[in-house]
Design a protein around this motif. Structure first.
Motif, PDB file in Angstrom:
ATOM      1  N   TYR A  99      -0.070  -7.399   2.572  1.00 20.98           N
ATOM      2  CA  TYR A  99       0.412  -7.057   3.912  1.00 20.98           C
ATOM      3  C   TYR A  99       1.032  -8.322   4.495  1.00 20.98           C
ATOM      4  CZ  TYR A  99      -2.816  -3.024   3.780  1.00 20.98           C
ATOM      5  OH  TYR A  99      -3.485  -1.869   3.447  1.00 20.98           O
ATOM      6  N   GLY A 100       2.191  -8.203   5.149  1.00 17.30           N
ATOM      7  CA  GLY A 100       2.776  -9.408   5.730  1.00 17.30           C
ATOM      8  C   GLY A 100       3.733  -9.101   6.863  1.00 17.30           C
ATOM      9  N   THR A 101       3.956 -10.123   7.696  1.00 20.19           N
ATOM     10  CA  THR A 101       4.812  -9.998   8.880  1.00 20.19           C
ATOM     11  C   THR A 101       6.184 -10.603   8.604  1.00 20.19           C
ATOM     12  OG1 THR A 101       2.869 -10.274  10.283  1.00 20.19           O
ATOM     13  CG2 THR A 101       5.014 -10.642  11.318  1.00 20.19           C
ATOM     14  N   ALA A 142      -1.268 -11.621   3.673  1.00 21.53           N
ATOM     15  CA  ALA A 142      -2.600 -11.666   3.080  1.00 21.53           C
ATOM     16  C   ALA A 142      -2.708 -10.555   2.056  1.00 21.53           C
ATOM     17  CB  ALA A 142      -3.663 -11.468   4.158  1.00 21.53           C
ATOM     18  N   GLU A 143      -3.617 -10.774   1.086  1.00 26.31           N
ATOM     19  CA  GLU A 143      -3.925  -9.687   0.174  1.00 26.31           C
ATOM     20  C   GLU A 143      -5.214  -9.072   0.704  1.00 26.31           C
ATOM     21  OE1 GLU A 143      -3.787 -10.675  -3.957  1.00 26.31           O
ATOM     22  OE2 GLU A 143      -3.466  -8.569  -4.464  1.00 26.31           O
ATOM     23  N   TYR A 144      -5.122  -7.810   1.073  1.00 26.15           N
ATOM     24  CA  TYR A 144      -6.264  -7.124   1.669  1.00 26.15           C
ATOM     25  C   TYR A 144      -6.635  -5.967   0.758  1.00 26.15           C
ATOM     26  CZ  TYR A 144      -8.927  -4.265   4.975  1.00 26.15           C
ATOM     27  OH  TYR A 144      -9.900  -3.510   5.572  1.00 26.15           O
ATOM     28  N   TYR A 194       7.112  -1.284   6.344  1.00 31.74           N
ATOM     29  CA  TYR A 194       8.116  -1.270   5.283  1.00 31.74           C
ATOM     30  C   TYR A 194       7.306  -1.200   3.991  1.00 31.74           C
ATOM     31  CZ  TYR A 194      11.154  -2.939   8.991  1.00 31.74           C
ATOM     32  OH  TYR A 194      11.842  -3.063  10.173  1.00 31.74           O
ATOM     33  N   PHE A 195       7.426  -0.101   3.272  1.00 27.71           N
ATOM     34  CA  PHE A 195       6.655   0.082   2.046  1.00 27.71           C
ATOM     35  C   PHE A 195       7.456  -0.486   0.877  1.00 27.71           C
ATOM     36  CE2 PHE A 195       5.169   3.341   5.002  1.00 27.71           C
ATOM     37  CZ  PHE A 195       3.794   3.111   4.960  1.00 27.71           C
ATOM     38  N   ILE A 196       6.948  -1.541   0.277  1.00 32.10           N
ATOM     39  CA  ILE A 196       7.720  -2.215  -0.771  1.00 32.10           C
ATOM     40  C   ILE A 196       6.846  -2.470  -2.008  1.00 32.10           C
ATOM     41  CG2 ILE A 196       9.276  -3.303   0.932  1.00 32.10           C
ATOM     42  CD1 ILE A 196       7.795  -5.923   0.536  1.00 32.10           C
ATOM     43  N   THR A 197       7.487  -2.832  -3.097  1.00 30.29           N
ATOM     44  CA  THR A 197       6.753  -3.083  -4.348  1.00 30.29           C
ATOM     45  C   THR A 197       6.141  -4.485  -4.321  1.00 30.29           C
ATOM     46  OG1 THR A 197       8.690  -4.058  -5.366  1.00 30.29           O
ATOM     47  CG2 THR A 197       8.393  -1.666  -5.676  1.00 30.29           C
ATOM     48  N   ARG A 237       0.849  -1.200   0.000  1.00 30.96           N
ATOM     49  CA  ARG A 237       0.000   0.000   0.000  1.00 30.96           C
ATOM     50  C   ARG A 237       0.885   1.251   0.000  1.00 30.96           C
ATOM     51  NH1 ARG A 237      -0.919   3.159   3.934  1.00 30.96           N
ATOM     52  NH2 ARG A 237      -1.347   2.085   5.906  1.00 30.96           N
ATOM     53  N   ALA A 238       0.381   2.310  -0.606  1.00 34.27           N
ATOM     54  CA  ALA A 238       1.136   3.575  -0.614  1.00 34.27           C
ATOM     55  C   ALA A 238       1.116   4.175   0.788  1.00 34.27           C
ATOM     56  CB  ALA A 238       0.485   4.552  -1.594  1.00 34.27           C
ATOM     57  N   PRO A 239       2.214   4.817   1.204  1.00 33.85           N
ATOM     58  CA  PRO A 239       2.219   5.432   2.531  1.00 33.85           C
ATOM     59  C   PRO A 239       1.190   6.562   2.640  1.00 33.85           C
ATOM     60  CG  PRO A 239       4.380   5.629   1.466  1.00 33.85           C
ATOM     61  CD  PRO A 239       3.476   4.973   0.482  1.00 33.85           C
TER      62      PRO A 239
END
Ligand code: 5GP
Length: 193
Positions: A89-91, A82-84, A62-65, A49-51
């Motif tokens: 989003y992931g840990t 998960a794809e939300y 951590y904003f990543i591609t 997701r975009a910040p």
């Protein structure tokens, strides 16, 4: 077992999962909890997701591609993901396991699908589902927050109704009506007298 409280890994910290729909107040509950319990370690997630304007790389996320995220999945570097609503989003696995091994309690603030994955992988995790007093309260909170467009709010609300059906799967449930009361309930679950 990583979160065992007896046996050879007795020094491992507890894995604590706070889940529930977007807008339910998980973030506020977490900041209150961390203020009271500074030794708790909050895992920083990766997202595509975009910040938002106030969000800081490495602090909030951590904003990543998408490409990078898919690499992390392929390399098994995520404890859950998960794809939300069209974003990943992931840990990050390693940071969590390292902290648990030092004996620290680790807190994950994640959406429902990811929390269900954690339940499968770490059945001893303490899982807490945060519920809104009602769907209309949730709608009002999402609107008040002004972080999402009306379309995104509608999508998050539709998703929330579906997510709430999974609440009974988790070991604890808290209705976040009065914040102070919800914090007290959370403390009572995590730190029984
Ligand atoms: P937001 O876009 O509002 O920051 O987050 C959307 C949803 O994703 C929230 O319910 C939030 O708790 C959840 N989320 C944040 N990080 C993670 C993560 O690492 N894994 C999963 N599964 N959900 C996450």
């Amino acid at each position: 077992m990583i979160v065992a409280t007896t046996g050879p890994m007795a020094n491992s910290g507890r894995l604590i999962v706070l889940t529930g729909p977007s807008g339910v107040g998980k973030g506020t509950l977490v900041s209150r909890l961390l203020r009271n319990r500074p030794a708790l370690f909050l895992s920083v997630s990766a997202t595509t997701r975009a910040p938002r304007p106030n969000e800081v790389e490495g602090v909030h996320y951590y904003f990543i591609t998408r490409t990078k995220f898919e690499e992390l999945i392929a390399q098994g570097q995520l404890l859950e993901w998960a794809e939300y609503l069209s974003n990943y989003y992931g840990t990050p696995r390693q940071a969590v396991l390292e902290r648990l091994a030092t004996g620290a309690d680790v807190l994950l603030e994640i959406e429902v699908e990811g929390a269900r994955q954690v339940l499968k992988t770490f059945p001893q995790a303490i899982t807490i589902f945060i519920l809104p007093p009602s769907l209309s309260t949730l709608a009002a909170r999402l609107k008040q927050r002004r972080t999402e467009s009306p379309e995104v709010i509608t999508r998050r609300l539709t998703k929330a109704a579906q997510e709430i059906t999974h609440a009974p799967e988790f070991s604890h449930r808290i209705v976040n009506d009065q914040l102070a009361e919800a914090v007290a309930q959370l403390e009572a679950i995590l730190y029984p007298a």
